[in-house]
Design a protein around this motif. Structure first.
Motif, PDB file in Angstrom:
ATOM      1  N   TYR A  62     -35.961   4.445  -4.205  1.00 43.55           N
ATOM      2  CA  TYR A  62     -35.434   4.533  -5.744  1.00 43.55           C
ATOM      3  C   TYR A  62     -36.036   5.657  -6.479  1.00 43.55           C
ATOM      4  O   TYR A  62     -35.862   6.482  -7.125  1.00 43.55           O
ATOM      5  N   PHE A  63     -37.522   5.315  -6.157  1.00 45.78           N
ATOM      6  CA  PHE A  63     -38.491   6.230  -6.909  1.00 45.78           C
ATOM      7  C   PHE A  63     -38.631   7.727  -6.398  1.00 45.78           C
ATOM      8  O   PHE A  63     -38.751   8.589  -7.115  1.00 45.78           O
ATOM      9  N   ARG A  65     -36.102   9.371  -4.821  1.00 43.71           N
ATOM     10  CA  ARG A  65     -34.837   9.840  -5.066  1.00 43.71           C
ATOM     11  C   ARG A  65     -34.828  10.163  -6.743  1.00 43.71           C
ATOM     12  O   ARG A  65     -33.865  11.078  -6.757  1.00 43.71           O
ATOM     13  N   ASP A  66     -35.432   9.631  -7.666  1.00 46.47           N
ATOM     14  CA  ASP A  66     -35.359   9.815  -8.966  1.00 46.47           C
ATOM     15  C   ASP A  66     -36.355  10.921  -9.272  1.00 46.47           C
ATOM     16  O   ASP A  66     -36.066  11.486 -10.483  1.00 46.47           O
ATOM     17  N   ARG A  69     -34.332  14.140 -10.703  1.00 46.68           N
ATOM     18  CA  ARG A  69     -33.137  13.556 -11.239  1.00 46.68           C
ATOM     19  C   ARG A  69     -33.343  14.379 -12.862  1.00 46.68           C
ATOM     20  O   ARG A  69     -34.214  13.718 -13.373  1.00 46.68           O
ATOM     21  N   ASP A 198     -42.665  -2.694 -17.140  1.00 46.73           N
ATOM     22  CA  ASP A 198     -42.305  -3.538 -16.252  1.00 46.73           C
ATOM     23  C   ASP A 198     -43.137  -3.176 -14.964  1.00 46.73           C
ATOM     24  O   ASP A 198     -43.579  -2.329 -14.776  1.00 46.73           O
TER      25      ASP A 198
ATOM     26  N   ARG B   6     -22.128   3.098   0.575  1.00 48.72           N
ATOM     27  CA  ARG B   6     -23.380   2.272  -0.402  1.00 48.72           C
ATOM     28  C   ARG B   6     -22.556   1.260  -1.358  1.00 48.72           C
ATOM     29  O   ARG B   6     -21.676   1.573  -1.999  1.00 48.72           O
ATOM     30  N   ASP B  60     -34.638  -1.995 -14.203  1.00 50.48           N
ATOM     31  CA  ASP B  60     -33.129  -2.087 -14.207  1.00 50.48           C
ATOM     32  C   ASP B  60     -32.547  -0.581 -14.198  1.00 50.48           C
ATOM     33  O   ASP B  60     -31.432  -0.517 -13.698  1.00 50.48           O
ATOM     34  N   TYR B  62     -33.259   2.167 -13.314  1.00 61.15           N
ATOM     35  CA  TYR B  62     -33.365   3.102 -11.972  1.00 61.15           C
ATOM     36  C   TYR B  62     -32.094   2.609 -11.161  1.00 61.15           C
ATOM     37  O   TYR B  62     -31.509   3.583 -10.593  1.00 61.15           O
ATOM     38  N   PHE B  63     -31.750   1.394 -11.385  1.00 65.91           N
ATOM     39  CA  PHE B  63     -30.304   1.006 -10.607  1.00 65.91           C
ATOM     40  C   PHE B  63     -29.150   1.551 -11.470  1.00 65.91           C
ATOM     41  O   PHE B  63     -28.209   1.836 -10.979  1.00 65.91           O
ATOM     42  N   ARG B  65     -28.964   4.292 -13.431  1.00 70.81           N
ATOM     43  CA  ARG B  65     -28.843   5.737 -13.147  1.00 70.81           C
ATOM     44  C   ARG B  65     -28.733   6.266 -11.860  1.00 70.81           C
ATOM     45  O   ARG B  65     -28.371   7.330 -11.580  1.00 70.81           O
ATOM     46  N   ASP B  66     -28.680   5.294 -10.861  1.00 66.05           N
ATOM     47  CA  ASP B  66     -28.521   5.685  -9.372  1.00 66.05           C
ATOM     48  C   ASP B  66     -27.185   5.442  -9.224  1.00 66.05           C
ATOM     49  O   ASP B  66     -26.701   5.945  -7.904  1.00 66.05           O
ATOM     50  N   ARG B  69     -25.458   8.881  -8.323  1.00 65.55           N
ATOM     51  CA  ARG B  69     -26.186  10.007  -7.743  1.00 65.55           C
ATOM     52  C   ARG B  69     -25.542  10.132  -6.070  1.00 65.55           C
ATOM     53  O   ARG B  69     -25.532   9.410  -5.399  1.00 65.55           O
ATOM     54  N   HIS B 170     -27.229  -2.746  -2.698  1.00 66.50           N
ATOM     55  CA  HIS B 170     -27.676  -3.182  -3.693  1.00 66.50           C
ATOM     56  C   HIS B 170     -27.077  -4.352  -4.443  1.00 66.50           C
ATOM     57  O   HIS B 170     -25.891  -4.086  -5.084  1.00 66.50           O
TER      58      HIS B 170
END
Lengths: 214, 214
Positions: A62-63, A65-66, A69, A198, B6, B60, B62-63, B65-66, B69, B170
């Protein structure tokens, strides 16, 4: 739409160093071994240099691929751009990244020494002096509505943090101890008075620390 | 470039239910309270319906905003699309999401009952029968090289999992117990023979479970 200043995928040691002592052409991270400080990222499926179709698709991914963005510009310290110090003696050095640097946006290199801009692949490097606020204003304009990434190193991140300009930070803490070098913090909790925080440990061994403004 | 299937941001209870019993127009999640099952997502800055500029930007986020994508199509079960069962009695129902559904891609609704396609905002809904592999082939073609999201519910996710078609999942597990309803699993560890599995607890109280193929 807010235009954020974001620190992403910035790796430090357990004692808070982003690079060791004695940074040079041969040792970009000084006495630190970048393969221990940053090993989590190349193992992921979305790592920018990966071409084999493999890699992990869990938390660490996740990190990676972000990373790009909604990013429209990058700001980096001179020590991230290269090992030279003082006036530019020639313009042959064009960064560590070969013919296609992974930024693919305007990139603003912090330096007191003038140098003409140049373009390499999709990235145009500008060499700029000024206060953090002045440089951020230029980067925001170049980012055309998108966010700005603050790429490091530790000294540059500190300058923008101390000026109150950083909106979000993603910092990975690895288990290695460095003892000396370019330091981001003594402890991640130092930022807790100003940022929500976090903490997300990964199976890969790094701990992801995520900060956003209170 | 791989075209992944996904599952993203799919919420289940501590005992593995994605919805309770007695789903209806008034109670889309049956006896489950969606505000406890899915509370983590609307609290984030990148939540699709957020307009106030606030929200959390930690793990949270990250999830959320993904979520879209590199997604080019969605597959969903009929029970996610609406509360009706059996043949379509009229075509007035166009989903739960108002005039601008958040998918903004072709969306394939699994049903044995024929209904004409329609477009609402940026989303075109198609009503399809066939095996999971056949539906996935149609969705992949419509996704034009991008990934396909499997939106749920639990029964649809199970069908595609059992057919070996899901590449990444996820799933968020909340603390609530439901006892009955539409069940994804008895335990997240059930998938560990076929998938790598990262577990990332969030400060918000949900636990993010991330799976990718072995």
């Amino acid at each position: 739409m807010q235009q954020l200043l974001r620190v992403q995928n910035f790796g430090v040691s357990a004692d808070g160093y982003g690079a060791g002592e004695g940074q040079s052409l041969e040792h970009p991270f000084g006495h630190a071994d970048p393969s221990t400080l940053l090993a989590w990222a190349p193992a992921t499926a979305s790592w920018v240099y990966r071409t084999d179709g493999g890699g992990s698709r869990g938390l660490d991914d996740y990190f990676t691929r972000d990373y790009d963005r909604n990013i429209g510009a990058e700001i980096m310290g001179r020590n991230k751009f290269g090992p030279q110090r003082g006036p530019w003696e020639d313009h042959a050095w064009q960064g560590w990244w070969g013919d296609e640097p992974p930024f693919r946006t305007p990139a603003f290199v912090l330096t007191h020494h003038a140098r003409p801009s140049f373009t390499l692949g999709g990235t145009t490097f500008h060499f700029v002096s000024g206060t953090p606020a002045e440089v951020l204003a230029r980067a925001r304009e170049a980012a055309d509505g998108r966010d700005v990434r603050l790429g490091g190193g530790a000294q540059s991140v500190r300058e923008f943090l101390d000026a109150g300009l950083v909106d979000t930070l993603h910092v990975t803490v690895s288990a290695v101890q460095l003892g000396a070098g370019s330091r981001l913090w003594e402890s991640p909790e130092e930022l807790d008075d100003r940022y929500h925080h976090d903490v997300a440990p990964s199976e890969s061994g790094v701990v992801h620390h995520l900060f956003w403004r209170r």
